[in-house]
Design a protein around this motif. Structure first.
Motif: not given
Length: 147
Positions: A1-3, A49-52, A56-60
């Motif tokens: 997912m893009s930033k 928090r959800q965005a970060v 982290v989880e999706v885009n590593n």
């Protein structure tokens, strides 16, 4: 997912939580209680928090600066959209809400709609900066496997 998608998605989440809470407060007759506005910071924190976490989880992405950018972007866009929501609410739904806000000790005085919006933007940006820094303290030393 893009930033950008992460930022927009979670900014909209912030707006929906703040708006939903306001509507519940309105239904209960508590929309004039200025102390409840402090709870908006919790909604901003949840969105940040959800965005970060998603970044982290999706885009590593575990770099502090990149995640801080996501945090700040999410919160600032969420605040700006929420302020736009206040403008729409006052202009088209309940013009008397401006006087309710003017009677609040947090605003205090007889301010125009533009002064009120400016105040809300400044207040929101301050809470965005603080909220982003709070959330980033959790993520600064954690890799993807630890979160």
């Amino acid at each position: 997912m893009s930033k950008e998608k992460i930022i927009i998605k979670n900014a909209i989440l912030i707006v929906l939580m703040i708006g939903g809470f306001f509507l519940i407060s309105k239904a209960l007759g508590l929309e004039g209680n200025p102390y409840l506005r402090f709870l908006n910071l919790i909604f901003v924190l949840i969105g940040i928090r959800q965005a970060v976490k998603t970044n982290v989880e999706v885009n590593n992405v575990t770099g502090y600066a990149k995640n801080a950018g996501v945090a700040f972007g999410t919160s600032i866009i969420g605040v700006l959209l929420s302020t736009l929501g206040v403008l729409i609410y006052i202009e088209f739904i309940d013009p008397e809400f401006l006087s309710t806000m003017n009677n609040s000790f947090l605003i205090g005085g007889d301010v125009s709609i533009f002064e009120l919006l400016f105040t809300l933007v400044i207040e929101g940006i301050a809470s965005s900066v603080v909220g982003s820094l709070i959330v980033m303290q959790f993520y600064k030393n954690h890799g993807k496997s630890e979160i």
